[in-house]
Design a protein around this motif. Structure first.
Motif, PDB file in Angstrom:
ATOM      1  N   ASN A   1      -5.209 -10.626   3.191  1.00 18.03           N
ATOM      2  CA  ASN A   1      -3.884 -10.161   2.772  1.00 18.03           C
ATOM      3  C   ASN A   1      -2.818 -10.764   3.691  1.00 18.03           C
ATOM      4  OD1 ASN A   1      -4.406  -8.728   5.059  1.00 18.03           O
ATOM      5  ND2 ASN A   1      -4.097  -6.706   4.190  1.00 18.03           N
TER       6      ASN A   1
ATOM      7  N   ASN B   1      -0.747  -9.808   6.093  1.00 17.76           N
ATOM      8  CA  ASN B   1      -0.758  -9.652   7.557  1.00 17.76           C
ATOM      9  C   ASN B   1      -2.173  -9.810   8.134  1.00 17.76           C
ATOM     10  OD1 ASN B   1      -1.995  -7.235   6.892  1.00 17.76           O
ATOM     11  ND2 ASN B   1      -0.122  -6.032   7.126  1.00 17.76           N
TER      12      ASN B   1
ATOM     13  N   THR C   1      -4.739  -8.079   7.888  1.00 16.34           N
ATOM     14  CA  THR C   1      -5.487  -6.894   8.304  1.00 16.34           C
ATOM     15  C   THR C   1      -6.786  -6.804   7.507  1.00 16.34           C
ATOM     16  OG1 THR C   1      -4.088  -5.668   6.789  1.00 16.34           O
ATOM     17  CG2 THR C   1      -3.602  -5.458   9.148  1.00 16.34           C
TER      18      THR C   1
HETATM   19  C1  LIG Z   1      -0.807  -4.884   6.302  1.00 26.94           C
HETATM   20  O1  LIG Z   1      -0.612  -4.975   4.905  1.00 26.94           O
HETATM   21  C2  LIG Z   1      -1.212  -3.918   4.165  1.00 26.94           C
HETATM   22  C3  LIG Z   1      -0.964  -4.206   2.701  1.00 26.94           C
HETATM   23  O2  LIG Z   1      -1.456  -5.443   2.337  1.00 26.94           O
HETATM   24  C4  LIG Z   1      -0.601  -2.588   4.587  1.00 26.94           C
HETATM   25  O3  LIG Z   1      -1.246  -1.542   3.909  1.00 26.94           O
HETATM   26  C5  LIG Z   1      -0.818  -2.415   6.094  1.00 26.94           C
HETATM   27  O4  LIG Z   1      -0.167  -1.231   6.515  1.00 26.94           O
HETATM   28  C6  LIG Z   1      -0.240  -3.588   6.866  1.00 26.94           C
HETATM   29  N1  LIG Z   1      -0.592  -3.429   8.270  1.00 26.94           N
HETATM   30  C7  LIG Z   1       0.192  -3.788   9.280  1.00 26.94           C
HETATM   31  C8  LIG Z   1      -0.368  -3.575  10.653  1.00 26.94           C
HETATM   32  O5  LIG Z   1       1.309  -4.253   9.108  1.00 26.94           O
END
Ligand SMILES: *[C@@H]1O[C@H](CO)[C@@H](O)[C@H](O)[C@H]1NC(C)=O
Ligand code: HEM
Ligand SMILES: *[C@@H]1O[C@H](CO)[C@@H](O)[C@H](O)[C@H]1NC(C)=O
Ligand SMILES: *[C@@H]1O[C@H](CO)[C@@H](O)[C@H](O)[C@H]1NC(C)=O
Ligand SMILES: *[C@@H]1O[C@H](CO)[C@@H](O)[C@H](O)[C@H]1NC(C)=O
Length: 529
Positions: free
Chosen positions: A96, A98, A100
């Motif tokens: 995705n 970022n 994660t």
């Molecule tokens: C990363 O992206 C997901 C959605 O794709 C989101 O749910 C999550 O909170 C994000 N995490 C961070 C650390 O930004």
């Protein structure tokens, strides 16, 4: 009283958020593989933890159609149009935005990502461009280095090793599985590092079992770090509990050191020059050159290139030996049950201008001639179809703007960031495309010409998914097919095989799926005796 009020005030928003999320989640309109699938991923994780995902998805798609919901943020597809065409040819990423979520991060080596483990397409395609040429079909089938490497491995190692089986107390009886692993590792590592710098596992059973033990231990603990990486590191950090035992890390380290030593030897050959064409480290040379150029452009230290190259080649030797070894195990198993197929195959192999017999050493028929044998091709293809080495789901992430999946008026909107996947093991059992799909029948690939264009393309291109598709498709597919064809040709040019013990030959239910039992006892028979 006050405490209860506080509790309600704290919990209510969480519950409200949960309910809101459920009602606004477009995935709730997609048929659920389990009553809990729309609201929690606990169920699908339990399925994966028990290693029954293939069987479960097979049933779900049979009952509910080509698009099913596996969890609040996850969908499985089992069709081409509105399915793998959109996702894989459409370039959905492995991670995705970022990063994660990246299921493939597990395949990181030396703490550095590689082509396979890289989540985002941009970083991936820079790396893939460095390698796709040397792995292309035209380069593989015409490479003098690779032909010399395979010739040395076939005539100096594999054929003598087969001949050895006749001095056993049970003449001709041998466990073919480790020998296949050894042969594919020797060929793949020879193409990468050059013959002199690569493995010789065929002749060194001790090193072979050392390596296979390490490699197999790494496989047995992938559920936690791969499916629940955050939980895995949380438990380790705060409770000091290791869901993956320390000896797995040790096994990985040993494999890394082993790879490092082959890199070192290849680098030495590069600086001194290869004495024989077979010693050319084709992949390592190309890769380190391209990485050094990239580092120079970015003003980075050249020393980092070494570790990047090592991470990359370790992934390739692993991906290269294990999948081809699995496929070959099933080729031999199926052939051993079908003597007519063996006979027909041997007749074809004997038509080669220089058949692969001990007396022909060191000359091999060239790659193009072996590749052009239709029956050999059909035998390999049918095995890749019915026993794909990677039958399990290949997860991707829907793009930020979302997408529509499904076809024939039955389409669903999928928002961004959803885990979507398809499985070769299920696509390959589609009865409309592969009639009597559960039957191993190489002839189906020879009957292609009689089919109309649409049916032919369905069978050959659209639904055949052993190597995946799109930008993240297998880079090593041509090397894989090349080596498998030579190995099968070597075995069946002058031997027949029969099964002695095939207990546990069923494929395990996993992403990469070896037989449940890693022993396949066969009896070799020389044709003259
Ligand atoms: C990363 O992206 C997901 C959605 O794709 C989101 O749910 C999550 O909170 C994000 N995490 C961070 C650390 O930004
Ligand atoms: C029968 C043998 C093989 C099979 C069935 C096979 C299958 C696959 C599949 C299905 C993928 C895509 C996986 C996914 O996206 O989840 C893949 C990727 C890959 N394979 Fe293979 N493979 C085989 C042999 C090889 C060999 C010999 C190499 C050696 C170089 C290799 C190297 C790779 C690499 C590096 C990737 C990642 C490509 C990328 O991300 O762009 N494979 N393989
Ligand atoms: C997946 O499951 C189906 C149905 O149980 C089975 O027929 C098939 O052989 C399995 N595939 C693999 C690769 O295990
Ligand atoms: C050969 O490789 C496969 C795939 O990695 C593995 O499952 C199998 O156990 C190996 N064979 C032996 C004898 O270890
Ligand atoms: C097959 O192998 C045997 C023993 O190595 C040899 O005597 C025989 O000539 C071979 N067959 C052919 C057709 O070369």
């Amino acid at each position: 009283m006050q405490l209860a009020t506080i509790a309600v005030l704290l919990i209510a928003p969480v519950v409200a958020q949960f309910v809101y999320q459920y009602w606004t989640n477009p995935l709730r309109k997609i048929p659920a593989a389990h009553p809990l699938a729309h609201i929690t991923s606990l169920w699908i994780n339990y399925v994966r933890w028990r290693s029954v995902e293939n069987a479960t998805l097979k049933r779900a798609h049979k009952d509910l159609g080509p698009i099913v919901c596996l969890g609040p943020n996850e969908v499985s597809v089992n069709c081409v149009k509105g399915g793998i065409r959109e996702i894989y040819a459409g370039g959905f990423e492995k991670a995705n935005l970022n990063e994660t979520f990246n299921w493939y991060a597990f395949f990181t080596n030396f703490g550095e990502s590689n082509m396979f483990s890289t989540g985002r397409n941009k970083a991936h395609s820079t790396r893939k461009r460095m390698l796709s040429n040397i792995y292309s079909k035209s380069v593989i089938t015409a490479s003098p280095a690779l032909l010399a490497q395979v010739s040395a491995i076939v005539y100096d190692r594999l054929l003598p090793r087969l001949a050895c089986a006749f001095s056993n107390e049970n003449p001709g009886v041998l466990d073919i599985n480790p020998l296949l692993n050894a042969t594919t590792m020797d060929i793949v590592s020879a193409y990468i590092f050059g013959l002199k710098s690569s493995s010789n596992l065929i002749d060194d059973p001790k090193q072979l079992s050392w390596f296979l033990d390490l490699y197999n231990s790494r496989r047995s603990f992938n559920f936690w770090p791969q499916e629940l990486p955050a939980l895995t590191s949380f438990v380790k950090k705060w409770f000091g509990y290791r869901l993956v035992p320390q000896w797995v890390d040790k096994a990985n380290k040993d494999i890394e050191d082993w790879t490092d030593s082959m890199c070192e030897r290849a680098a030495k050959v590069m600086s001194e020059g290869a004495a024989h064409v077979a010693d050319t480290p084709v992949v390592y040379e190309q890769l380190s050159g391209a990485l050094a150029k990239e580092a120079k452009k970015a003003g980075k230290d050249k020393k980092d290139c070494k570790i990047l190259a090592a991470s990359e080649v370790l992934d390739q030797i692993a991906a290269g030996f294990d999948t081809s070894g699995i496929t070959l195990t099933y080729v031999i198993h199926e052939l051993s049950r079908n003597t007519q197929v063996q006979t027909r195959l041997r007749q074809e192999l004997r038509t080669l201008s220089s058949p692969i017999l001990p007396s022909s050493s060191p000359s091999l028929p060239d790659g193009k001639a072996v590749d052009a044998l239709p029956y050999l091709h059909a035998v390999i293809w049918e095995t890749l179809r019915l026993h794909p080495a990677i039958p399990g789901p290949q997860p991707r992430v829907s793009p930020p703007q979302g997408c529509r999946l499904g076809s024939d008026g039955n389409t669903y909107y999928i928002p961004g960031g959803v885990r979507v996947s398809a499985s070769a093991g299920l696509l390959h059992l589609h009865e409309d495309v592969y009639p009597q799909a559960h039957k191993w029948r190489p002839e189906r690939w020879l009957e292609l010409e009689q089919l109309d264009e649409e049916k032919r393309r369905d069978m050959e291109n659209r639904w055949f998914w052993a190597f995946g598709s799109g930008g993240r498709m297998c880079v090593g597919s041509h090397l894989a097919v090349y080596q498998m064809k030579y190995i099968v040709a070597t075995l069946y040019s002058n031997y027949t095989t029969a099964i002695v013990d095939d207990t546990g030959i069923e494929q395990s239910d996993a992403y990469t799926a070896p037989p449940k039992n890693s022993e396949l006892l066969i009896k070799l028979q020389r044709l003259d005796s």
